[in-house]
Write a protein that holds these residues in place. Structure first.
Motif: not given
Length: 465
Positions: A432-450
């Motif tokens: 659960d801790t790992a998936f939470t960290i992964f979610t934060v990373l992926c969410g931040g990646g949206i703005f970098l991609s745009l």
């Protein structure tokens, strides 16, 4: 070398090799619990079976891409397949987890030589208007390998042993080697005659080892020191590469080419946020849900199967629509899938897990092919090897960081013990801790991609390089 026959030959060889390496990686993931029991490995050592392969691949990717530009991409590609085949066969005879990790290092070296040149060969053969579709087919082959790996890996592990995965891989490798010799004609080496930057390659290798080994040992003070050494090494590597005429990696591509640099960084974040999912879900399904390796493989196949189905279409769309739009949408969809996995528990039904994996696979496919098309189309021909190596490096570095996060969480929550019933609650907290960290990373990646900018603002296939 752009005639139709050359395109077909390059596509056939690239597709077979693209299937093979992820097939091996995903097969080994499903066999990890059996490897743990047979070789008496603890949780942290078990994670190094995957991490050592990734670390070795990352170290050799950039040098291999540059060697391909100088000495010939087909030559490096061919030698990489031979090394990968030999290491796969030797892995089957490992008598300890340390021996298996040792052979996985050489397997990673061979993979790097294949990864870094395969994409460059395709980009050399296919013009910009056809490149997205070609890369999409190639990515689909990668995901097909990832799809077959869990199923056949689980089948072989359950009915034979985990060693049979490596035995079964060898004939497939020999087929690819035969195809290279018989079907792949010609050579590509736009940087022939330039010098290879051995000091830069050495700095790069030491830096990655310090970073990843340090991350896996946190929060120990010695590991903190290694991470700091690694970060200093990255700065030193960039400084050195900017100071010489023929660098092993042209750092100026990151400094002067916004589409290239932001696309590479988006790939790094994407893989950092997603690779550990399969590793964790393989253990979860077999330890917590008590599925057999074969049944766990059938569940896990849903994600890469979706990737394989969608990738060719995503690649084709990126030839007509700005890649950043499609890739950013894919990353947003993956963020939603990761959010749903943050509440994983022993009672989570498979009816929820499988749709989550399908959602991740759909987003993954929308991101990968367009993002790869953006990277390869943003540079000049003489930088195809470096760009191809960059694509693979971002992927493997991201996968390594993802496994580094998992290894660190295992060390904090579980420790150096074998995973058993008494540690199952700690494993659930870890996941659960790992998936939470992964979610934060992926969410931040949206703005970098745009933020990468428009690929087609200038001439496709040309960058400032």
């Amino acid at each position: 070398m752009d005639e139709p026959g050359s395109k077909t030959s390059a596509m056939v060889v690239a597709t077979f090799s693209s299937f093979l390496t992820p097939f091996m990686a995903s097969s080994v993931n499903i066999a990890l619990p059996s490897i743990e029991q047979d070789l008496h490995a603890d949780a942290v050592s078990l994670s190094w079976v995957a991490t050592a392969y990734l670390l070795s691949t990352a170290i050799w990717l950039v040098p291999s891409g540059r060697m391909g530009d100088i000495y010939g991409r087909k030559k490096i590609f061919f030698r990489g397949m031979i090394l990968f085949t030999a290491a796969s066969l030797l892995s089957a005879f490992s008598m300890s987890v340390s021996m298996l990790i040792f052979f996985r290092v050489f397997q990673g070296m061979g993979s790097a030589m294949v990864f870094s040149t395969r994409m460059a060969i395709l980009t050399s053969v296919f013009p910009p208007g056809e490149r997205g579709q070609a890369l999409g087919i190639n990515v689909a082959a990668v995901y097909a390998g990832m799809s077959c790996g869990p199923f056949f890996g689980g089948l072989l592990t359950q009915h034979l042993s985990w060693r049979s995965i490596f035995w079964a891989n060898t004939p497939l490798c020999l087929v690819v080697i035969w195809l290279i010799v018989k079907r792949l004609k010609g050579e590509w080496a736009e940087a022939r005659g330039e010098r290879f930057d051995w000091p830069g390659a050495l700095i790069y290798a030491v830096t990655l080892v310090a970073l990843i080994y340090g991350i896996s040992g946190l929060p120990a003070w010695t590991s903190v020191g290694l991470v700091l050494i690694g970060l200093a090494g990255l700065a030193g590597f960039a400084r050195w590469e900017l100071s010489i005429r023929h660098p092993v990696f042209d750092v100026r591509l990151f400094r002067n080419n916004r589409v290239f640099s932001f696309s590479c960084l988006a790939a790094l974040i994407h893989y950092s946020a997603t690779f550990g999912v399969t590793f964790l879900m393989s253990l979860y399904l077999q330890y917590i849900k008590l599925l057999t390796p074969q049944s766990a493989g059938i569940v896990l196949v849903s994600q890469p199967l979706m990737m394989a189905l969608v990738s060719p279409f995503a690649g084709r769309f990126s030839d007509r629509i700005e890649p950043r739009i499609i890739a950013s949408l894919g990353m947003a969809i993956m963020t939603v899938g990761l959010i749903l996995l943050t509440r994983l528990s022993p009672h989570t039904p498979l009816a929820l897990i499988i749709p989550c994996l399908l959602l991740l696979g759909f987003g993954y496919a929308l991101f990968s092919s367009p993002n790869m098309n953006a990277i390869m189309s943003a540079v000049e021909r003489r930088h195809y090897g470096i760009a191809s190596g960059s694509v693979a490096t971002m992927r493997v570095l991201g996968q390594m960081f993802s496994m580094g996060i998992v290894t660190l969480i295992f060390a904090l929550f579980i420790g150096r013990v074998q995973i058993g019933p008494e540690s199952y609650p700690a494993f659930i907290r870890s996941a659960d801790t790992a998936f939470t960290i992964f979610t934060v990373l992926c969410g931040g990646g949206i703005f970098l991609s745009l933020s990468r900018g428009k690929l087609r603002a200038g001439v496709p296939g040309k960058g400032p390089g």
